[in-house]
Design a protein around this motif. Structure first.
Motif, PDB file in Angstrom:
ATOM      1  N   SER A  31      52.491  -6.085   6.728  1.00 13.66           N
ATOM      2  CA  SER A  31      51.616  -6.906   5.891  1.00 13.66           C
ATOM      3  C   SER A  31      50.239  -7.059   6.524  1.00 13.66           C
ATOM      4  O   SER A  31      49.243  -7.245   5.824  1.00 13.66           O
ATOM      5  CB  SER A  31      52.236  -8.287   5.671  1.00 13.66           C
ATOM      6  N   ARG A  32      50.174  -6.953   7.864  1.00  9.76           N
ATOM      7  CA  ARG A  32      48.888  -7.129   8.544  1.00  9.76           C
ATOM      8  C   ARG A  32      48.822  -6.196   9.749  1.00  9.76           C
ATOM      9  O   ARG A  32      49.690  -6.224  10.621  1.00  9.76           O
ATOM     10  CB  ARG A  32      48.704  -8.581   8.996  1.00  9.76           C
TER      11      ARG A  32
ATOM     12  N   THR B  76      48.682  -4.589   1.914  1.00  6.95           N
ATOM     13  CA  THR B  76      48.482  -4.651   3.363  1.00  6.95           C
ATOM     14  C   THR B  76      47.074  -5.151   3.677  1.00  6.95           C
ATOM     15  O   THR B  76      46.109  -4.767   3.022  1.00  6.95           O
ATOM     16  CB  THR B  76      48.694  -3.260   3.993  1.00  6.95           C
ATOM     17  N   HIS B  77      46.983  -6.006   4.693  1.00  8.00           N
ATOM     18  CA  HIS B  77      45.701  -6.514   5.173  1.00  8.00           C
ATOM     19  C   HIS B  77      45.401  -5.915   6.545  1.00  8.00           C
ATOM     20  O   HIS B  77      46.319  -5.575   7.293  1.00  8.00           O
ATOM     21  CB  HIS B  77      45.715  -8.043   5.260  1.00  8.00           C
TER      22      HIS B  77
ATOM     23  N   HIS C 248      42.719  -5.903  10.192  1.00 11.20           N
ATOM     24  CA  HIS C 248      41.766  -6.601  11.054  1.00 11.20           C
ATOM     25  C   HIS C 248      41.332  -5.590  12.122  1.00 11.20           C
ATOM     26  O   HIS C 248      42.155  -5.102  12.895  1.00 11.20           O
ATOM     27  CB  HIS C 248      42.435  -7.818  11.698  1.00 11.20           C
TER      28      HIS C 248
ATOM     29  N   ARG D   4      40.500  -7.719   1.911  1.00  9.59           N
ATOM     30  CA  ARG D   4      41.719  -7.612   2.716  1.00  9.59           C
ATOM     31  C   ARG D   4      41.442  -7.222   4.156  1.00  9.59           C
ATOM     32  O   ARG D   4      42.348  -6.796   4.876  1.00  9.59           O
ATOM     33  CB  ARG D   4      42.677  -6.594   2.083  1.00  9.59           C
ATOM     34  N   THR D   5      40.201  -7.358   4.596  1.00 10.06           N
ATOM     35  CA  THR D   5      39.854  -6.949   5.958  1.00 10.06           C
ATOM     36  C   THR D   5      39.065  -8.022   6.692  1.00 10.06           C
ATOM     37  O   THR D   5      38.338  -8.810   6.091  1.00 10.06           O
ATOM     38  CB  THR D   5      39.010  -5.659   5.946  1.00 10.06           C
TER      39      THR D   5
ATOM     40  N   ALA E 157      49.802 -10.464  14.195  1.00  6.31           N
ATOM     41  CA  ALA E 157      49.973  -9.336  13.273  1.00  6.31           C
ATOM     42  C   ALA E 157      51.317  -8.662  13.530  1.00  6.31           C
ATOM     43  O   ALA E 157      51.909  -8.800  14.607  1.00  6.31           O
ATOM     44  CB  ALA E 157      48.842  -8.336  13.435  1.00  6.31           C
TER      45      ALA E 157
END
Length: 335
Positions: free
Chosen positions: A171-172, A194-195, A197, A220-221, A236
């Motif tokens: 998901s992350r 999905t996110h 970073h 989402r980022t 995460a």
């Protein structure tokens, strides 16, 4: 093949004149300058502010190689030599051959390969007085060309990276040292739930924001300017390292993995994407990692050993492309 032919073949492989002539030609922009309208040696020497006699020696060798051809009055780029032009479609070759780019400058450290073999350390600091990363930090042009090099190097493989692994499980994802964000953006574009970073140094991190906007994944980022030697965004379920660990010796690689583990969700994964020695790595690239960074392409057993002190267990190895594998690490229970 007779002994004389063997010896001549070895001498040709060992010669430095041809690889350096190609690099100087690209750095001077000769293939592009001579592509449509040729020029005389004297004319070129004035334009480029170089010595006419020496320039003619260079052009004569380029003609021997088939890069240019000599007419009665001037030199012109051949169809073969046009592969060295800026718009040839081979962005990576042009970037790596230019002596004023990060990649082209770094390859000159091969002159001190003997130092790296004797010590196991990078030759780059011996040649330039500081390591590769310090050089980038002090020179914005070098950092910009390095970011370009990384983008060009992996661009053609991104579809295989996206399709070759089930990224929807996460998901992350934190992309550690994710550069301009091309890989993460493609993953997120393919998986709307999905996110992501991304963590990287500025100004590269700023470029990543533009990449995410271009792929319409802004919402989402997140982007955090910073180093992967410092604490990473926590919680995460996947920490992604694309072409990161092979740039570093074991001590620094341990520091990077330690940051991933301390930040990860207990059920999280550490995903390493890079060439694997004995599987998806070329011997020439291995020497380049050593000379430039003091790193190397590690074998699978070396990756296991690298992860073990951090409670990382290697669960699976996936061949993503002809050049890169994905190594999936999970956190051992009770770490």
């Amino acid at each position: 093949m007779g002994n004389d032919e063997n010896r001549n073949s070895i001498r040709r492989m060992a010669g430095l004149a041809t690889p350096m002539a190609l690099r100087v030609a690209v750095t001077l922009g000769l293939p592009d300058r001579l592509l449509d309208n040729g020029a005389s040696v004297d004319e070129l020497a004035v334009e480029l502010n170089v010595a006419a006699v020496a320039l003619e020696l260079l052009l004569d060798h380029l003609a021997t190689l088939g890069i240019v051809e000599r007419t009665s009055t001037d030199y012109r780029t051949t169809e073969y030599g046009a592969n060295l032009c800026v718009d040839s479609g081979d962005d990576l070759t042009n970037v790596l051959l230019r002596l004023d780019t990060a990649g082209g400058r770094a390859e000159l450290a091969f002159v001190d390969l003997a130092h790296s073999i004797a010590t196991g350390q990078a030759a780059y600091p011996r040649r330039y007085g500081r390591d590769f990363w310090a050089d980038l930090a002090e020179n914005p042009h070098l950092r910009k060309t390095f970011d370009q090099q990384m983008t060009y190097r992996i661009r053609a493989q991104i579809p295989q990276i996206v399709d070759g692994f089930d990224w929807s499980r996460f998901s992350r994802i934190v992309d550690v040292g994710g550069g301009r964000g091309d890989v993460l953006a493609a993953i997120l574009a393919a998986h709307p739930r999905t996110h992501g970073h991304l963590v990287d140094l500025d100004p590269t991190a700023t470029e990543a924001r533009r990449t995410f906007s271009a792929h319409d994944v802004d919402e989402r980022t997140q982007v955090t300017p910073g180093s992967f030697f410092d604490p990473l965004p926590a919680g995460a379920d996947a920490y992604l390292l694309v072409d990161i660990l092979h740039d570093w010796d074991d001590d620094h690689a341990h520091r990077i993995l330690s940051r991933c583990v301390e930040a990860a969700h207990p059920a999280g994964r550490v995903l390493v994407v890079e060439p694997v020695a004995g599987r998806r790595a070329q011997s020439e690239i291995n020497l380049a990692m050593l000379v430039m960074f003091g790193g190397r392409e590690r074998r699978i057993d070396e990756f296991r050993a690298l992860g073990s002190p951090h409670g990382l267990v290697l669960d699976a190895v996936t061949d993503l492309t002809d050049e890169r594998c994905l190594l999936e690490f999970r956190l051992a229970a009770g770490r």
